[in-house]
Design a protein around this motif. Structure first.
Motif, mmCIF file in Angstrom:
data_model
loop_
_atom_site.group_PDB
_atom_site.id
_atom_site.type_symbol
_atom_site.label_atom_id
_atom_site.label_comp_id
_atom_site.label_asym_id
_atom_site.label_seq_id
_atom_site.Cartn_x
_atom_site.Cartn_y
_atom_site.Cartn_z
ATOM 1 N N SER A 72 7.282 -12.761 -1.221
ATOM 2 C CA SER A 72 5.848 -12.508 -1.048
ATOM 3 C C SER A 72 5.590 -11.459 0.027
ATOM 4 C CB SER A 72 5.122 -13.805 -0.687
ATOM 5 O OG SER A 72 5.552 -14.283 0.572
ATOM 6 N N ALA A 73 6.375 -11.501 1.110
ATOM 7 C CA ALA A 73 6.193 -10.525 2.190
ATOM 8 C C ALA A 73 6.479 -9.110 1.702
ATOM 9 C CB ALA A 73 7.096 -10.876 3.369
ATOM 10 N N ILE A 74 7.552 -8.948 0.939
ATOM 11 C CA ILE A 74 7.932 -7.623 0.439
ATOM 12 C C ILE A 74 6.895 -7.098 -0.559
ATOM 13 C CG2 ILE A 74 9.641 -6.343 -0.918
ATOM 14 C CD1 ILE A 74 11.774 -8.230 0.309
ATOM 15 N N ILE A 75 6.554 -7.943 -1.541
ATOM 16 C CA ILE A 75 5.642 -7.504 -2.605
ATOM 17 C C ILE A 75 4.240 -7.233 -2.054
ATOM 18 C CG2 ILE A 75 4.522 -8.161 -4.773
ATOM 19 C CD1 ILE A 75 7.054 -9.838 -5.382
ATOM 20 N N CYS A 78 4.181 -4.162 0.303
ATOM 21 C CA CYS A 78 4.218 -2.884 -0.429
ATOM 22 C C CYS A 78 2.862 -2.564 -1.062
ATOM 23 C CB CYS A 78 5.297 -2.934 -1.510
ATOM 24 S SG CYS A 78 6.992 -2.929 -0.867
ATOM 25 N N ILE A 79 2.245 -3.583 -1.669
ATOM 26 C CA ILE A 79 0.926 -3.378 -2.283
ATOM 27 C C ILE A 79 -0.100 -3.002 -1.212
ATOM 28 C CG2 ILE A 79 -0.981 -4.515 -3.490
ATOM 29 C CD1 ILE A 79 1.143 -6.159 -5.001
ATOM 30 N N GLY A 80 -0.032 -3.674 -0.049
ATOM 31 C CA GLY A 80 -0.954 -3.371 1.043
ATOM 32 C C GLY A 80 -0.809 -1.940 1.533
ATOM 33 N N ILE A 81 0.438 -1.477 1.651
ATOM 34 C CA ILE A 81 0.690 -0.096 2.101
ATOM 35 C C ILE A 81 0.153 0.912 1.096
ATOM 36 C CG2 ILE A 81 2.520 1.596 2.546
ATOM 37 C CD1 ILE A 81 4.149 -0.769 3.728
ATOM 38 N N TRP A 91 -9.808 -3.366 3.135
ATOM 39 C CA TRP A 91 -9.526 -4.147 1.925
ATOM 40 C C TRP A 91 -8.038 -4.167 1.598
ATOM 41 C CZ3 TRP A 91 -13.063 -7.364 0.523
ATOM 42 C CH2 TRP A 91 -14.395 -7.083 0.835
ATOM 43 N N ALA A 92 -7.308 -3.190 2.082
ATOM 44 C CA ALA A 92 -5.855 -3.196 1.899
ATOM 45 C C ALA A 92 -5.233 -4.374 2.642
ATOM 46 C CB ALA A 92 -5.253 -1.881 2.396
ATOM 47 N N LEU A 93 -5.717 -4.618 3.867
ATOM 48 C CA LEU A 93 -5.218 -5.752 4.659
ATOM 49 C C LEU A 93 -5.618 -7.088 4.030
ATOM 50 C CD1 LEU A 93 -5.972 -4.529 8.290
ATOM 51 C CD2 LEU A 93 -3.720 -4.917 7.302
ATOM 52 N N ILE A 94 -6.861 -7.169 3.573
ATOM 53 C CA ILE A 94 -7.354 -8.411 2.981
ATOM 54 C C ILE A 94 -6.571 -8.749 1.721
ATOM 55 C CG2 ILE A 94 -9.348 -9.485 1.836
ATOM 56 C CD1 ILE A 94 -11.113 -7.872 3.812
ATOM 57 N N MET A 95 -6.345 -7.749 0.882
ATOM 58 C CA MET A 95 -5.579 -7.978 -0.347
ATOM 59 C C MET A 95 -4.140 -8.378 -0.035
ATOM 60 S SD MET A 95 -7.573 -7.868 -2.842
ATOM 61 C CE MET A 95 -6.293 -8.033 -4.083
ATOM 62 N N GLN A 96 -3.589 -7.782 1.017
ATOM 63 C CA GLN A 96 -2.219 -8.135 1.404
ATOM 64 C C GLN A 96 -2.131 -9.614 1.785
ATOM 65 O OE1 GLN A 96 -0.585 -5.906 4.678
ATOM 66 N NE2 GLN A 96 1.126 -7.326 4.921
ATOM 67 N N TYR A 97 -3.062 -10.076 2.604
ATOM 68 C CA TYR A 97 -3.054 -11.475 3.038
ATOM 69 C C TYR A 97 -3.234 -12.432 1.854
ATOM 70 C CZ TYR A 97 -3.021 -10.807 8.110
ATOM 71 O OH TYR A 97 -2.654 -10.527 9.399
ATOM 72 N N LEU A 99 -2.775 -11.838 -1.416
ATOM 73 C CA LEU A 99 -1.640 -11.752 -2.336
ATOM 74 C C LEU A 99 -0.417 -12.464 -1.787
ATOM 75 C CD1 LEU A 99 -1.872 -8.073 -3.648
ATOM 76 C CD2 LEU A 99 -2.070 -10.155 -5.007
ATOM 77 N N ASN A 100 -0.224 -12.403 -0.478
ATOM 78 C CA ASN A 100 0.900 -13.091 0.140
ATOM 79 C C ASN A 100 0.858 -14.586 -0.166
ATOM 80 O OD1 ASN A 100 2.136 -14.619 2.620
ATOM 81 N ND2 ASN A 100 3.059 -12.595 2.643
ATOM 82 N N THR A 101 -0.306 -15.188 -0.016
ATOM 83 C CA THR A 101 -0.469 -16.622 -0.287
ATOM 84 C C THR A 101 -0.277 -16.932 -1.769
ATOM 85 O OG1 THR A 101 -2.049 -16.771 1.544
ATOM 86 C CG2 THR A 101 -2.017 -18.589 -0.020
ATOM 87 N N VAL A 102 -0.847 -16.083 -2.629
ATOM 88 C CA VAL A 102 -0.745 -16.297 -4.077
ATOM 89 C C VAL A 102 0.712 -16.219 -4.537
ATOM 90 C CG1 VAL A 102 -1.316 -15.329 -6.340
ATOM 91 C CG2 VAL A 102 -3.078 -15.496 -4.572
ATOM 92 N N ILE A 103 1.430 -15.216 -4.052
ATOM 93 C CA ILE A 103 2.822 -15.017 -4.483
ATOM 94 C C ILE A 103 3.716 -16.145 -3.983
ATOM 95 C CG2 ILE A 103 4.838 -13.491 -4.316
ATOM 96 C CD1 ILE A 103 2.765 -11.154 -4.085
#
Length: 330
Positions: A72-75, A78-81, A91-97, A99-103
């Motif tokens: 989850s951290a890697i995926i 990468c999406i956040g970056i 919104w990049a940071l929000i999506m990263q957080y 998505l991390n939980t979802v993955i």
């Protein structure tokens, strides 16, 4: 507990959703309304993941946590970056957080044989709730006052000064969360298995404190001594003002492992009432020190938090003098 935690998280989300405009007004930033409402979606997602984490901890299946959190951290990272480079900003940071939980949840769902079922037994839930609500209140008090510090700093001082404080906090926080957090995650289920054997729990607590302080103390004090070159090398001279904050907060973090281990022992033997009482004693001290620091400067807040960390460690150790016959001298 899955049903209760999901329902509770949804209620909290609704409260935050309704409070979002007030939060935006407090900071004079209308953009925060939508940001808070979207970011708070992490709550019901995390509630699902919390039950998975509890199942994994009880079964000591830590390899599965490693696989899921690493993936989850890697995926999500990468999406956040990618989103940041595309200009999505916050919104990049929000999506990263999120998505991390979802993955993590999906990865654990695939690996575990536990599945939620729409069954509910009040007789099974009642003793867990009697224990759990005190743990919940302890966590809420801790989280509230930790966030209160950032909230008041952000209101009383400039965003730049808050940024220096937060940046100085990140490095010691990174160490304590990854090292001490890992030890605590394993320690709690290990001690829970011997919750009737207080002598065994005492031995586990002593061993844990020996190992964790042997690792964390030198790292924290070493980081405090080398804070300036670390900041210059990793963050450049733009963040040089973070150095004194980092030094004080490293010293504060050095005592966290003693606090956490003693609290894990109290929790493992089922005395969540003591945990809550400790928070009710500690938080007025925290608030007093925070107010004193705020009256002086942002750096003074870092200094008072160091004092609080030492006081907190002593208070968290004190119940185990009776519970485990574990004296201060030991």
């Amino acid at each position: 507990m899955f049903i209760i935690s999901e329902l509770f998280s949804i209620v909290v989300y609704i409260v935050i959703y309704l409070m979002a405009p007030s939060i935006a007004n407090f900071y004079n930033n209308n953009d925060l309304t939508l940001i808070v409402r979207v970011f708070a979606l992490k709550l019901p997602l995390s509630a699902f993941n919390a039950i998975q984490q509890a199942y994994v901890s009880k079964k000591m299946l830590f390899k599965k946590i490693f696989i899921s959190t690493t993936a989850s951290a890697i995926i999500s990272g990468c999406i956040g970056i990618v989103l940041a480079y595309m200009g999505f900003g916050i919104w990049a940071l929000i999506m990263q957080y999120i998505l991390n939980t979802v993955i993590v949840s999906i990865a654990l769902f695939v690996q575990l044989d536990w599945r939620p079922e729409w069954k509910f037994s009040w007789s099974s839930g009642k003793p867990l709730l009697n224990y759990g609500w005190k743990v919940l209140m302890t966590s809420i008090l801790g989280a509230f006052f930790n966030q209160l510090r950032t909230l008041l700093l952000g209101k009383a001082y400039t965003p730049a000064e808050l940024a220096y404080y937060n940046r100085g906090q990140k490095f010691p926080e990174l160490l304590s969360q990854n090292i001490d957090g890992t030890i605590s995650t394993v320690l709690f289920p290990a001690m829970s298995a011997y919750n009737d054997d207080l002598e065994k729990i005492k031995l586990l607590v002593r061993k844990s404190i020996k190992v964790s302080t042997f690792i964390i103390m030198p790292l924290m004090f070493g980081m405090a001594a080398t804070a300036k070159p670390i900041i210059l090398i990793l963050l450049t001279d733009k963040w040089i003002e973070s150095v004194p904050y980092m030094q004080y907060l490293c010293i504060a973090g050095a005592f966290g492992t003693i606090s956490n281990t003693n609290m894990q022992a109290i929790s493992a033997i089922g005395r969540s009432d003591i945990l809550l009482n400790l928070e009710l004693i500690k938080k007025p001290i925290y608030l007093l020190l925070l107010v004193v620091g705020l009256k002086i400067s942002v750096l003074a807040v870092a200094y008072t938090m160091t004092i609080y960390s030492v006081c907190s460690a002593l208070l968290n150790m004190s119940p185990n003098r009776k519970l485990l016959s574990y004296k201060f001298k030991e």
